[in-house]
Each structure stands twice: as C-alpha cells, then as structure tokens.
Scaffold this motif. Sequence first.
Motif, PDB file in Angstrom:
ATOM      1  N   THR A 298     141.256  16.739  10.643  1.00  0.00           N
ATOM      2  CA  THR A 298     140.320  17.749  10.161  1.00  0.00           C
ATOM      3  C   THR A 298     140.742  18.070   8.730  1.00  0.00           C
ATOM      4  O   THR A 298     141.830  17.685   8.291  1.00  0.00           O
ATOM      5  CB  THR A 298     140.346  19.040  11.009  1.00  0.00           C
ATOM      6  OG1 THR A 298     141.545  19.770  10.724  1.00  0.00           O
ATOM      7  CG2 THR A 298     140.276  18.725  12.490  1.00  0.00           C
ATOM      8  N   ILE A 299     139.912  18.777   7.997  1.00  0.00           N
ATOM      9  CA  ILE A 299     140.279  19.078   6.614  1.00  0.00           C
ATOM     10  C   ILE A 299     141.463  20.043   6.559  1.00  0.00           C
ATOM     11  O   ILE A 299     142.234  20.046   5.606  1.00  0.00           O
ATOM     12  CB  ILE A 299     139.057  19.639   5.853  1.00  0.00           C
ATOM     13  CG1 ILE A 299     137.987  18.550   5.776  1.00  0.00           C
ATOM     14  CG2 ILE A 299     139.445  20.123   4.466  1.00  0.00           C
ATOM     15  CD1 ILE A 299     136.822  18.864   4.909  1.00  0.00           C
ATOM     16  N   ASP A 300     141.660  20.828   7.622  1.00  0.00           N
ATOM     17  CA  ASP A 300     142.798  21.742   7.678  1.00  0.00           C
ATOM     18  C   ASP A 300     144.050  21.087   8.245  1.00  0.00           C
ATOM     19  O   ASP A 300     145.091  21.726   8.354  1.00  0.00           O
ATOM     20  CB  ASP A 300     142.445  22.969   8.531  1.00  0.00           C
ATOM     21  CG  ASP A 300     141.675  24.012   7.727  1.00  0.00           C
ATOM     22  OD1 ASP A 300     141.830  24.032   6.496  1.00  0.00           O
ATOM     23  OD2 ASP A 300     140.920  24.786   8.326  1.00  0.00           O
ATOM     24  N   GLY A 301     143.962  19.821   8.617  1.00  0.00           N
ATOM     25  CA  GLY A 301     145.097  19.146   9.246  1.00  0.00           C
ATOM     26  C   GLY A 301     144.687  18.549  10.578  1.00  0.00           C
ATOM     27  O   GLY A 301     143.572  18.735  11.056  1.00  0.00           O
ATOM     28  N   ALA A 302     145.641  17.830  11.201  1.00  0.00           N
ATOM     29  CA  ALA A 302     145.337  17.131  12.443  1.00  0.00           C
ATOM     30  C   ALA A 302     145.150  18.117  13.590  1.00  0.00           C
ATOM     31  O   ALA A 302     145.776  19.178  13.644  1.00  0.00           O
ATOM     32  CB  ALA A 302     146.437  16.144  12.776  1.00  0.00           C
ATOM     33  N   ALA A 303     144.271  17.749  14.529  1.00  0.00           N
ATOM     34  CA  ALA A 303     144.018  18.562  15.712  1.00  0.00           C
ATOM     35  C   ALA A 303     144.099  17.671  16.948  1.00  0.00           C
ATOM     36  O   ALA A 303     143.705  16.502  16.918  1.00  0.00           O
ATOM     37  CB  ALA A 303     142.644  19.220  15.636  1.00  0.00           C
TER      38      ALA A 303
END
Length: 380
Positions: A298-303
């Motif tokens: 994701t743009i905020d980091g991995a999920a």
Amino acid sequence: MSDDFYDVLGVSRDASEDEIKSAYRKKAAEYHPDVSDDPNAEEKFKQVKKAKEVLTDDQARQAYDQMGHERFEQAEKRGGFDGGPGAGAGGDPFGGVGGDSPFGDIFDQFFGGGNGRRSGARPGRDLQTRLRIDLEDAYHGVEKRMTVNRPEQCDECDGTGHPPDAESRTCSVCNGRGQRTTVQQTPLGRVQQTQTCRECEGTGTVYTASCSTCDGDGQVVNETTLTVDVPAGISDGQTLRLEREGAPSESGGPNGDLLVEIAVESHPDFERDGNDLVHRLAVSFPQVVFGDEVEVPTIDGAASFEIPSGTQSGERFRLQGKGMPRLQRRGQGDLYVYVQVVTPESMNEEQREALRAFAEAGGEEIDVSQGFFEKLKHSL
C-alpha cells in the motif's frame, strides 16, 4: 418606440448634455402618466427617464456607446445595477447604486473604472503550466517549488512602455478616446461598431519614444520560482489556481492567475480508479489451492492479506480505506487486489511427478508434451 436611448429622446449620437436634457423635458411632459392619454405612457415615461440618466452620465454614456444598447441592457440584467429600475429609495430608477455615478458598477464591470479615456483596468491574462508529481505526492499532499517563465511589468518604465521623459500628445486618430466608433445605416437598422484604436492601443495618448528594455510593451519575460501547495487526493488532470501569479494587466488592473495542471505519474504497483487503487498480486498455484497469508503493498507500507483456499485466478479482494484520500473530504477510497496465478516457466522432475500425481488423482489425463501448467493456465 425604439429601444435605443438616442432614438427614445430623439437626439443625435453627438448631442450635447443640454440638448439631451431639453429633449428629455419635452418627452417627459408628453408621456407623464398624469397627463398623457397614451395607454403605454407609464412605460414610455420610464424609458425616457432611463435614457436621460444614461446619456447625461459621462461614464455610463461611454459604456453605452461602446457596448451598444443590447449588450448594455444585458450587463444590467447580470447585476450591473443594484436592484434594477425602481429599486432605489425615493423612486430612484437605478437602485441607489453607490459612487458618483449610478452606473458605477456596470462601468467597472466592463471598463474597470478609470478616467474614461482607456479601455479599462482589466485584469491581466491567465497563464497555464503543468506540474508533474508522483502518486505518493498525490496521496500525502506536497509543497512543490516550480520555475515558470512569465511576463512581468517592466521595471525600467514601470509598465508604461515609454521613458519618463518622453513627450506625449493626444492621439490624433481617436482624438484621445481610445476607441474608434463607426455607425452605418443598413436596411435592418443602425449598426454600430467600436474598436480599440490601433495607433494608441486604447490609451488615447501617443509618446515620442519607447522603452528600450521592453520595446514599448511595458512587459518583459522573467524566470520566476513559485511554491505550489498540492492537496492530498488530487487527480491527474486537475488544475490548481494561483491567484495573481499570471500576466500583469496592460491597463493598471490586477495580475491574472496562473493555472497549474497536475500530471500524476504512473506507478509500478498501482493503477488508480478515482479514489480507489488497484494492485495485481502474483501468487503461485499452491498458494491459491491451500490458502496463504501474504503481504500486499500500500502507499503507507505493506499490509497483511489472507488468500483463502480455493481462490481463483482473477478474483478480486477489497482492502477498505487503503486507497487515495478524498480531495477536500474525509475518508479514503479502497485498495482492490486482483489475484493472478503465475505459471512457472520451469520445473524439476520432482515437481513434475507431484503434479502428475495430483492430476491423476483427479481423473485427468496428462499430455506431457503440452505441460500440465499450460493446460491449467488455459483453463483459468
């Protein structure tokens, strides 16, 4: 009764103010509702009064002469007057508009005020440019510095286009009016055409010398660095407006605006669909058969993301709130994950035997020359 104010009063277009007032008194006496037998007397009385008010006001008359009756009336309907005829206190048919002239608003609207000799203090023209950002910038919002080449007022002549000591004279072509008006009588009626005087460019004045820096334009092109605040959630193709950062006015008005079109670069991991993002997740055949917990970007980091057992290639899953921010609104879009089963390009013998046994257990005949994974790929 003609709508043209000059025809209403029965005067020529170059009539003096005294002639206009004299004609008005005669028409007002003729159409006053208390004395006239004309069934339309009240309407005609209002018309001659309005004609007199316009033609005895220097600024309003110039506006009327330049625009013509129809455009002048249209401007009035669009709000050039405060409340329209009959709206003002004490029976003022022009609504008590503030200022020295009851037509101040309409004159400012079309000519920007001034001394009546110029075409008006219109704003400068808007300029356009493009700013490229990446998807992360569009997601978080960003402050960007950009360099643009734009016209600016010449410092040497303060935008006048001529040296301070240049001699001036009234333009002989337009007699200082800044416009040239021609009137022709046609079978359909009087046709009036007004154009900006080319000799003085609408100023009414010509000078003996031009500024050597700007060649008389009053403007020069300079490189300028500006800061642009890009809001979170902006989309490709949307435009930001930087007020008063455009071209300077040629008539003393405010600068125009700078329109910045945003170009959002494509991203290797995501496709954008409005406020939603799309990611295509490559997985192996065993992962979709047995299920697996994987990470998706994701743009905020991995999920973390759970692939259920029996997932089909092309199946879509939704991660709520992992998309783009909604521009100037609360909340975010979603991230949609499309699962794509990847066929291995090569296998060792142990892998082949295992898959052959898997297929035989299901009652499938195996064509070794074609390859099991190739058959599997075509069936999905």
